[in-house]
Design an enzyme around this catalytic site. Structure first.
Site, PDB file in Angstrom:
ATOM      1  N   ASP A 177      -3.211  17.661  22.122  1.00  0.00           N
ATOM      2  CA  ASP A 177      -3.354  17.917  23.457  1.00  0.00           C
ATOM      3  C   ASP A 177      -2.813  19.543  23.800  1.00  0.00           C
ATOM      4  O   ASP A 177      -2.349  19.892  24.852  1.00  0.00           O
ATOM      5  CB  ASP A 177      -3.202  17.006  24.586  1.00  0.00           C
ATOM      6  CG  ASP A 177      -4.163  15.710  24.423  1.00  0.00           C
ATOM      7  OD1 ASP A 177      -5.293  15.981  23.619  1.00  0.00           O
ATOM      8  OD2 ASP A 177      -3.766  14.851  24.788  1.00  0.00           O
ATOM      9  N   ALA A 178      -2.106  20.103  22.841  1.00  0.00           N
ATOM     10  CA  ALA A 178      -1.366  21.500  22.900  1.00  0.00           C
ATOM     11  C   ALA A 178      -2.083  22.228  22.475  1.00  0.00           C
ATOM     12  O   ALA A 178      -1.361  23.679  22.378  1.00  0.00           O
ATOM     13  CB  ALA A 178      -0.163  21.050  22.256  1.00  0.00           C
TER      14      ALA A 178
END
Lengths: 307, 307, 307, 307
Positions: free
Chosen positions: D251-252
């Site tokens: 999620d980065a």
């Protein structure tokens, strides 16, 4: 003294001097290459560039921002040289070159509604808007104290109450006085910050492209008087505000910016008036900023806004 | 004189006197009937009513607004009678009855960032916020002139520069002075309007439920310092602001209001700082309004906001 | 088989059986107490409650949701008993009691524009909308395959091409066929999901309060045909969509929901058509959900929506 | 047959053939002039142009769209000639030239959550997205029927249940199968449309810049599992969704698009799950569209999106 800070603000806000070139002309191939080539040849460092080709009108629009320090000449020479480039693009071409080192100047027109005035004064004081406020003119006197507390001159121009037999003549005189007060500043922006008088057509024409109004509805819905009450009566679920250039057609000039907020059945017309102020403030402040930064190009009755 | 207008504003804004009843208690059947029955028996005309049953916590919340003139008694008698109703709803019940005829009072804490201050001063002057501003306290002196121009007292509390050997002691002294200045007004709201000092835990506890902060990010993203720079580094497509109650946990108190605006790759960190101000202003003004109108009920670390 | 899943969905979506009471009546003191008292006496557990007093019309509105299992009787008995309460509130009172255990049923009307249809089919299949789709009726046949793939019956009603000498008579016949097809399902919602035919007045009246339309503009702007092209010509900075009840006045019925999205000079009319679909989908889906959940109360030409 | 319509759609959607040039390189003066001059010399008609100079990274980005018919040569020759221009801009320059006449191809990965799948299938069927769906791959079989009803092949790759002793090995095998299925299509976009498995780092690297995920929070808030439940627990007033490129850091990855909607105390975690779907659908559809139209340029961990 506090008020001097305000006037410095307009200058401080612009960190680095830049030239802003805006141009509209009939579209064809090679325009970008011509302009970019001209700037590249002069060593111009472009920091912002917007282009728009309108397929319907067949018109081309651009706005380019160049570091002043990257060019070996000043604004006047840039204008002289750019005029030759523009001339090649045909007789319908319109263009301007502005210099962010010379602060734009504005005059505000107000009545009694204070929220847009307070907002703009606060933004100028907080150094958010790149503008020097030359004057605020009110058709009532009551906002004078706060304006003067901000170190800005305030003028009261008395407008006649309606109904009077000499109404038309007195109104004309008031508008003459207003016009003279405004034009002695030759401002870049004349902001109707909830000024509740309809400008006569000749003033609209004289100030075309410089006079901005904030209308308290999402135009073209609810033209004219008491738009929140019209919105309430229709039961809409969003209310809005519109910043537009003033033209002789009431509330029908080119739209610069609009926004809305959600309302519901629990909002009375008075609630809409109150809540709508937040949108009016924002929409006017944004529209004015874009106007001052030469981001708005008008063509026919529409705007191109390079944000 | 202009400044007196400000203080009248707080009173004028409330057209009709009303009592606002707020209550939280463990949920069960019959609560609405009990409260509504009590008010109906007294002839109370309810003009606004909000109810919320929280299925997770099993807790019930209500806010009711009654026309003062519809009751045959005043606020004190209403409190005495309502206490009996509340007592029936169990020992965990908390409630308040406030009177819109008595204006709420606020103290603002500021540093040098002026935009929230200007906005709140403008809203008070435009009679938009139902509050009396008792004082503004700054840890720098430079916003004093504009505050005083609005007819509001300004106090400068000097905070020590960091790094000094006596830093901790001097800071403690500054907070003692701040506390004394604030508490002499016994305000309903202590607004950290971009006050860039972290309150010590004992102040957070003393002012629990009355101290509101505006944090310039969409919490829980970007806690702590320079949130716009954090947002810029992460490349988010929206930036936000959060109004929350101050608790000893930094930026972690109950959230009252949040909002966001769209940014894109062309926005530098400095642009985000500038553009974020519009959201900070709005979010703080909304959060403060709801707090002043007793619309915010806190339970655990969350809020119920009856808008 | 996949299509059976669809019809179960409508039932599964409602986790717990509830009764929804809606009521409008002239406002007075004690209404809340009367209704809440009635429910409390029967042991009714209220899980959702909305109240609205309209100061302009002097009308009161409420919607209450009660756990079916908390009452010692069923929906019919609740209706019988509540009728007595309602009777006390005067002859103008209107009310309904619905049972979430009985799924609402809908019929969709479509032409060739597929986006709202796809969206609603997807939402029903994903069990997001509490509804059973009984039929889709198109005045063109081409959307039949996808409808049948979702296990929903599709009917093609041919409408005459304009200009023909027998046009009026053929059109009347087509509407008769449409009406018969719709009414054999006795649906709770008749959804004009971009159905490009104007319903005749007698159909509008027959389906009053059950027929929902999605209009692709922010009404009251841009009534009638080609609203995006009207919006493009005016140069607005936001485009919108409106979900409203159908009445004999074209695009003038009570508004249930509206929303907008930002456009700019780079959006052609065709872009607005494409981008507007996202708003049409959302606004229709929200409006339909609220209608199906009995959240929408109509009074005069406005709605109260208890969200 | 209906399904053939789908595949034609991808081609029909592009009205006029165009070439899309994207380029990133270290910033300097004259880049615009060089590229615009190259295109002008070849007679290229630019219909869309975006430029961005990033002052922090000192990097320059552009995207230009040229009418294919305005050039006297095809895509391959354009690439060969443009390679020389790009070479002059330094060794770090990256660029692509794509041809809208060749439809982009996508593979979707799904689990059981159907809303993003339904939305994308609907958009493809309504000819809104310029893409050919080559396959949908699910780690559960239940969405197969609706995919096949749209004329798109569906593959079921079984993933092992957690806890089993052979779990790691079985999972590796499943990902090998998934990889083979995806890569036989050599897709331009691999869309994790609520695919609830974390891709192993080697897949993230193999698909870098082509794999898009939709995360159901406003990142960087609420990374990882059950973000709506995290949002509910924190009491935020807005929930969001984020479309980002997949990288080995969970999620980065670089954010393409984000949006939010307002929630309040009356929304349970389950309501947030349901209401959040509307944002997930929109954010994924927008992010995918921009990716397919070559509007997204990645630099470091951020995106430039020329909308």
């Amino acid at each position: 003294m506090w008020s001097t800070t305000v006037h410095h603000a307009a200058v401080d806000a612009i960190a680095e001097q830049r030239y802003v070139i805006s141009l509209s002309c009939p579209d064809t191939t090679g325009i970008v290459a011509r302009i970019a080539g001209f700037l590249a040849d002069a060593g111009g460092w472009i920091v912002e560039a917007g282009y728009h080709s309108d397929p319907d009108s067949g018109w081309f629009f651009t706005r380019q921002v160049v570091r002043a320090g990257s060019l070996p000449f000043g604004a006047d020479e840039l204008r002289a040289r750019f005029a030759e480039v523009a001339a090649e693009l045909g007789g319908e071409t319109t263009w301007t070159v502005t210099d962010t080192g010379i602060p734009k100047r504005a005059v505000l027109l107000v009545t009694r509604e204070a929220h847009c005035l307070h907002d703009l004064l606060g933004r100028v004081a907080a150094r958010e808007l790149p503008v020097q406020l030359d004057a605020v003119i009110g058709n009532h006197g009551e906002l004078g104290d706060i304006v003067r507390a901000h170190g800005v001159p305030f003028h009261h121009v008395e407008f006649p109450p309606p109904g009077n037999g000499r109404y038309a003549r007195d109104k004309e005189k008031a508008f003459d006085e207003l016009r003279e007060l405004v034009e002695q500043h030759d401002p870049d922006a004349i902001v109707l910050a909830r000024f509740m008088q309809i400008l006569p057509p000749e003033l609209c024409r004289a100030w075309l492209g410089r006079a901005l109004n904030i209308h308290h509805s999402f135009l073209p819905s609810f033209v004219g008087a008491r738009p929140y009450h019209q919105a309430y009566a229709r039961g809409v679920k969003l209310i809005g505000a519109t910043c537009h250039y003033v033209t002789p057609d009431l509330d029908a000039g080119p739209i610069i910016e609009q926004d809305v907020i959600r309302v519901d059945h629990s909002d009375t017309a008075a609630d809409m008036v109150r809540r709508g102020r937040d949108i009016e403030r924002l929409v006017l402040a944004r529209g004015l900023r874009w106007h001052l930064e030469d981001r708005v190009l008008v063509h026919a009755n529409k705007t191109v806004v390079f944000r």
